[in-house]
Design a protein around this motif. Structure first.
Motif, PDB file in Angstrom:
ATOM      1  N   MET A 254       0.831  -1.200   0.000  1.00  0.00           N
ATOM      2  CA  MET A 254       0.000   0.000   0.000  1.00  0.00           C
ATOM      3  C   MET A 254       0.867   1.252   0.000  1.00  0.00           C
ATOM      4  O   MET A 254       0.583   2.227  -0.697  1.00  0.00           O
ATOM      5  CB  MET A 254      -0.866  -0.028   1.255  1.00  0.00           C
ATOM      6  CG  MET A 254      -2.309   0.264   1.004  1.00  0.00           C
ATOM      7  SD  MET A 254      -3.110   0.443   2.571  1.00  0.00           S
ATOM      8  CE  MET A 254      -3.833  -1.104   2.757  1.00  0.00           C
ATOM      9  N   ILE A 255       1.959   1.212   0.789  1.00  0.00           N
ATOM     10  CA  ILE A 255       2.892   2.328   0.841  1.00  0.00           C
ATOM     11  C   ILE A 255       3.440   2.617  -0.554  1.00  0.00           C
ATOM     12  O   ILE A 255       3.493   3.764  -0.993  1.00  0.00           O
ATOM     13  CB  ILE A 255       4.076   2.009   1.786  1.00  0.00           C
ATOM     14  CG1 ILE A 255       3.588   1.910   3.221  1.00  0.00           C
ATOM     15  CG2 ILE A 255       5.173   3.054   1.669  1.00  0.00           C
ATOM     16  CD1 ILE A 255       4.632   1.404   4.180  1.00  0.00           C
ATOM     17  N   VAL A 258       0.867   4.392  -2.688  1.00  0.00           N
ATOM     18  CA  VAL A 258       0.593   5.767  -2.288  1.00  0.00           C
ATOM     19  C   VAL A 258       1.807   6.673  -2.526  1.00  0.00           C
ATOM     20  O   VAL A 258       1.662   7.828  -2.929  1.00  0.00           O
ATOM     21  CB  VAL A 258       0.147   5.820  -0.813  1.00  0.00           C
ATOM     22  CG1 VAL A 258       0.020   7.249  -0.342  1.00  0.00           C
ATOM     23  CG2 VAL A 258      -1.161   5.094  -0.651  1.00  0.00           C
ATOM     24  N   LEU A 262      -1.743   7.494  -6.347  1.00  0.00           N
ATOM     25  CA  LEU A 262      -2.856   6.552  -6.426  1.00  0.00           C
ATOM     26  C   LEU A 262      -3.585   6.544  -7.761  1.00  0.00           C
ATOM     27  O   LEU A 262      -4.010   5.511  -8.231  1.00  0.00           O
ATOM     28  CB  LEU A 262      -3.887   6.923  -5.353  1.00  0.00           C
ATOM     29  CG  LEU A 262      -3.761   6.270  -3.996  1.00  0.00           C
ATOM     30  CD1 LEU A 262      -4.778   6.882  -3.083  1.00  0.00           C
ATOM     31  CD2 LEU A 262      -3.976   4.786  -4.126  1.00  0.00           C
ATOM     32  N   LEU A 305       6.835   8.380   6.456  1.00  0.00           N
ATOM     33  CA  LEU A 305       5.548   7.912   5.959  1.00  0.00           C
ATOM     34  C   LEU A 305       4.414   8.782   6.507  1.00  0.00           C
ATOM     35  O   LEU A 305       3.510   9.190   5.788  1.00  0.00           O
ATOM     36  CB  LEU A 305       5.360   6.466   6.413  1.00  0.00           C
ATOM     37  CG  LEU A 305       4.532   5.558   5.549  1.00  0.00           C
ATOM     38  CD1 LEU A 305       5.110   5.522   4.173  1.00  0.00           C
ATOM     39  CD2 LEU A 305       4.526   4.172   6.160  1.00  0.00           C
ATOM     40  N   VAL A 306       4.504   9.075   7.821  1.00  0.00           N
ATOM     41  CA  VAL A 306       3.504   9.937   8.450  1.00  0.00           C
ATOM     42  C   VAL A 306       3.527  11.310   7.760  1.00  0.00           C
ATOM     43  O   VAL A 306       2.480  11.876   7.441  1.00  0.00           O
ATOM     44  CB  VAL A 306       3.786  10.087   9.957  1.00  0.00           C
ATOM     45  CG1 VAL A 306       2.757  11.011  10.598  1.00  0.00           C
ATOM     46  CG2 VAL A 306       3.771   8.726  10.637  1.00  0.00           C
ATOM     47  N   VAL A 309       1.848  11.293   4.380  1.00  0.00           N
ATOM     48  CA  VAL A 309       0.390  11.318   4.505  1.00  0.00           C
ATOM     49  C   VAL A 309      -0.092  12.713   4.896  1.00  0.00           C
ATOM     50  O   VAL A 309      -1.059  13.236   4.346  1.00  0.00           O
ATOM     51  CB  VAL A 309      -0.080  10.283   5.549  1.00  0.00           C
ATOM     52  CG1 VAL A 309      -1.550  10.457   5.847  1.00  0.00           C
ATOM     53  CG2 VAL A 309       0.210   8.879   5.068  1.00  0.00           C
ATOM     54  N   LEU A 310       0.600  13.342   5.849  1.00  0.00           N
ATOM     55  CA  LEU A 310       0.119  14.619   6.373  1.00  0.00           C
ATOM     56  C   LEU A 310       0.330  15.766   5.394  1.00  0.00           C
ATOM     57  O   LEU A 310      -0.484  16.678   5.319  1.00  0.00           O
ATOM     58  CB  LEU A 310       0.806  14.936   7.705  1.00  0.00           C
ATOM     59  CG  LEU A 310       0.410  14.085   8.904  1.00  0.00           C
ATOM     60  CD1 LEU A 310       1.129  14.548  10.153  1.00  0.00           C
ATOM     61  CD2 LEU A 310      -1.099  14.137   9.137  1.00  0.00           C
ATOM     62  N   PHE A 311       1.424  15.731   4.662  1.00  0.00           N
ATOM     63  CA  PHE A 311       1.785  16.937   3.909  1.00  0.00           C
ATOM     64  C   PHE A 311       1.692  16.835   2.399  1.00  0.00           C
ATOM     65  O   PHE A 311       1.826  17.825   1.710  1.00  0.00           O
ATOM     66  CB  PHE A 311       3.195  17.382   4.290  1.00  0.00           C
ATOM     67  CG  PHE A 311       3.339  17.651   5.756  1.00  0.00           C
ATOM     68  CD1 PHE A 311       2.584  18.643   6.364  1.00  0.00           C
ATOM     69  CD2 PHE A 311       4.198  16.895   6.532  1.00  0.00           C
ATOM     70  CE1 PHE A 311       2.694  18.879   7.716  1.00  0.00           C
ATOM     71  CE2 PHE A 311       4.318  17.129   7.886  1.00  0.00           C
ATOM     72  CZ  PHE A 311       3.564  18.125   8.487  1.00  0.00           C
ATOM     73  N   LYS A 313      -0.204  15.307  -1.279  1.00  0.00           N
ATOM     74  CA  LYS A 313      -1.405  14.738  -1.879  1.00  0.00           C
ATOM     75  C   LYS A 313      -1.008  14.144  -3.220  1.00  0.00           C
ATOM     76  O   LYS A 313      -0.407  14.813  -4.045  1.00  0.00           O
ATOM     77  CB  LYS A 313      -2.443  15.839  -2.111  1.00  0.00           C
ATOM     78  CG  LYS A 313      -3.493  15.982  -1.076  1.00  0.00           C
ATOM     79  CD  LYS A 313      -4.779  15.436  -1.249  1.00  0.00           C
ATOM     80  CE  LYS A 313      -5.844  15.139  -0.331  1.00  0.00           C
ATOM     81  NZ  LYS A 313      -5.617  14.175   0.671  1.00  0.00           N
TER      82      LYS A 313
END
Lengths: 334, 306
Positions: A254-255, A258, A262, A305-306, A309-311, A313
């Protein structure tokens, strides 16, 4: 002739995928000239990871179904090789055929049960099925259980390429075929409906279409692709163990998707390259900062990874597209 | 198959069930109320086990270890929520899966750096390592009985907290409609932080109680996380009562099944085939149970109303 035309027309729509495929195709020429045969192995690994991620991306990126158990299909594909050889079947083409059918069949079974649910339930059910299969193979002493089983490089008797490159070009051809298949699927009426379901399922239902059938078909195709990737993975690694179906492998897959992006066909391949680079160079980076902790590169990878996701798109492809659009607008302003 | 063995296994099953419940209760509230797929919940179990064990080893006092570890795990949950988790509520499920997956990698690696890759061991104090006779000729470890009692006490405590108190009413309201609850004047941010920290603390307590029973090592929480996910799916996401019943069912099925299923298969199968299939089937059993339940009740046994 007409299909060939359609394919070429579609290919121009995904230039990044085309460039990547060409680069991977030409890569062995470079490694043989520069005398770096080791890198062929790396490229194979990236292609295999990318191939499986492309399979997952059909449901994840285009169908909006968060499947958390796709590593199971890779594992089943790989075990199809091991078990077939155990039973005396050495023909690689047969392995592929068996794996694709078994994985598609499993896809039907799991999809039938899992697609009845949505959201968190779907994530967890796909995870549960993967765990079921994982534990099944862990406790199956006949095929090595926890320790796994050795696999011989399968015989693909029609293809007789220059020996060391035989597997490389087999993997590359499969990647090419899967890319074309996915390209056709995504751009077909089916693909459009699938993406419509991702956006708004009830709207598709209101149009008189049955979303379940579309989701199911996509799930089965993606399972079969991951099964194929598993077959090739077993041949590449010459070994198969339950470890490749562990739930953290599904997370990794999945990583990869992403990281790359996607909603792009080439996203998973780019994600596989980025994942490999991080895996390779984070330890080196750590070696410079803190030599004692080279092995603990996950301590950087996790927060990274965090942060992604946070920063961000849309992963790498999303960022690239954003830059391109910005450049276009700047051109207009002048 | 003696009655003694059966009774022992049933007790073991209940003990693993209530431990599972402590992990699952926090997780079901996090999933149900905040709609957050929090995969790093297993790391909270690890935090609890490590803090308790490390303090116990340092001070040579088991009770001090437990006493200090409870507020520490609560604090770790509070800090984690403040730093990372609160930014994830509005994200979609896949992004939550990825971010919390990243957190797992981080916590496991941090533990590996801090305490080394090898497992930690702590012994029970003499006052807790005795046996209790549940039947005249059936001794059972006292600590496991204690775990069962603590688990039941906490389960009752959570039940009362959620169903009878004002905070519980807010929590339930938050679970059915967060926006409406916020509009009615509940500070939803604080409520979320509180629930998250309580969840972390419960998982930590599970870790503390497991520490003397199993190995304390990096990544120890993940198998428990997967099991507790199964529990809350079976019980119905967001339902504490469902989580409790499902946890005990899963604990019993898993423990009793592992011991008796191979034997059961042997009674009507060939020896070698039964030896091969028994363990395989036993470890798959809870997942099969979950699949069967979901075929008939796609939202679990006790879906919360609303």
């Amino acid at each position: 002739m007409q299909t060939l035309k359609t394919i070429t027309a579609l290919m121009t729509r995904s230039p990044s995928l085309l460039i990547l495929l060409a680069l991977f195709g030409l890569f062995p020429i470079y490694t043989s000239l520069a005398d770096l045969p080791f890198w062929n192995d790396v490229a194979m690994r990236i292609m295999l990871l990318g191939m499986a991620a492309m399979g997952l991306n059909l449901v994840l990126g285009f169908g909006g179904m968060v499947s958390f158990g796709h590593a199971a299909f890779i594992g089943i594909g790989a075990y199809c090789v091991g078990i077939s050889q155990f039973c005396g079947l050495d023909n690689g083409w047969l392995h592929i055929l068996i794996a694709v059918f078994v994985c598609a069949g499993l896809g039907v079974l799991i999809g039938f049960l899992a697609l009845r649910t949505k959201g968190i339930y779907f994530i967890m059910i796909t995870l549960a099925f993967a765990q079921m299969l994982y534990f099944f193979f862990v406790s199956l002493e006949l095929f090595g259980g926890d320790d796994g089983m050795g696999v011989e490089r399968a015989e693909f008797f029609i293809i007789d390429l220059w020996e060391p490159l035989r597997l490389y070009y087999l993997i590359w051809s499969c990647l090419l075929i899967i890319s074309i298949v996915l390209m056709l699927v995504i751009n077909s009426r089916f693909g459009v409906v699938l993406q419509g379901i991702k956006d708004n399922e009830s709207r598709i239902e209101a149009m008189g279409l049955a979303p379940l059938r579309y989701k199911m078909t996509a799930y089965i195709i993606s399972a079969a692709i991951c099964g194929l990737a598993g077959v090739l993975f077993a041949s590449w690694q010459e070994y198969v163990s339950p470890d490749i179906m562990h739930w953290s492998r599904s997370g990794e897959l999945m990583i990869v998707v992403v990281l790359g992006g996607l909603t792009y066909l080439s996203g998973p391949l780019i994600g596989a390259i980025v994942f490999f680079l991080l895996e390779e160079f984070l330890p080196e980076l750590l070696h410079i900062i803190a030599p004692d902790y080279t092995e603990n590169w996950m301590i950087i990878f996790g927060p990274l990874l965090v942060a992604v996701v946070l920063f961000t798109k849309g992963g790498v492809m999303g960022a690239f597209n954003k830059l391109r659009i910005m450049a276009l607008y700047r051109g207009d302003a002048k | 198959m003696t009655i003694t063995l059966l009774l022992e296994q049933v007790f073991n099953g209940i003990q693993s069930g209530v431990t599972l419940f402590l992990v699952a209760a926090g997780l079901t509230l996090i999933l149900g109320i905040m709609d957050l797929v929090f995969l790093a919940h297993g790391a909270q179990v690890m935090v609890g086990a490590y803090t308790a064990t490390a303090i116990t080893l340092a001070t040579n006092n088991f009770y001090l270890g437990i006493l200090l570890a409870i507020p520490l795990t609560f604090a770790s949950g509070y800090i984690l929520e403040f730093l990372i988790i609160r930014h994830l509520y509005k994200r979609d499920h896949m992004e939550q899966v990825l971010a919390t997956f990243g957190l797992i990698l981080f916590f496991n690696e941090l533990t590996r750096i801090g305490f080394g890759p090898a497992a930690l061991f702590s012994n029970l104090p003499p006052s807790l390592s005795g046996f209790v006779y549940i039947l005249p000729d059936t001794p059972y470890p006292m600590f496991r009985i204690l775990v069962i009692m603590v688990g039941f006490a906490i389960a009752v405590g959570i039940y009362v907290l959620v169903t009878k108190t004002r905070i519980g009413a807010m929590v339930r309201a938050g679970a059915s409609n967060a926006d409406m609850t916020a509009a009615l004047g509940v500070n939803i941010h604080m409520l979320r932080r509180f629930v998250f920290s309580v969840g972390a603390c419960l998982a930590g307590i599970a870790g503390m109680m497991l520490a003397p029973l199993t190995v304390v090592e990096p990544g120890m929480g993940e198998p428990l996380l997967i099991l507790s996910l199964v529990v809350i799916i079976i019980g119905g996401i967001g339902s504490v009562r469902g989580a409790f019943i499902a946890a005990v069912i899963v604990g019993l099925v898993d423990t009793v099944g592992r011991v008796f299923l191979p034997e059961l298969l042997r009674s009507f199968m060939e020896q070698s085939a039964a030896d091969g299939a028994g363990p395989a089937l036993a470890s798959m059993m809870i997942y099969i149970l979950m699949a069967v339940i979901l075929v008939f009740k796609p939202t679990g046994l006790f879906p919360p109303k609303g």
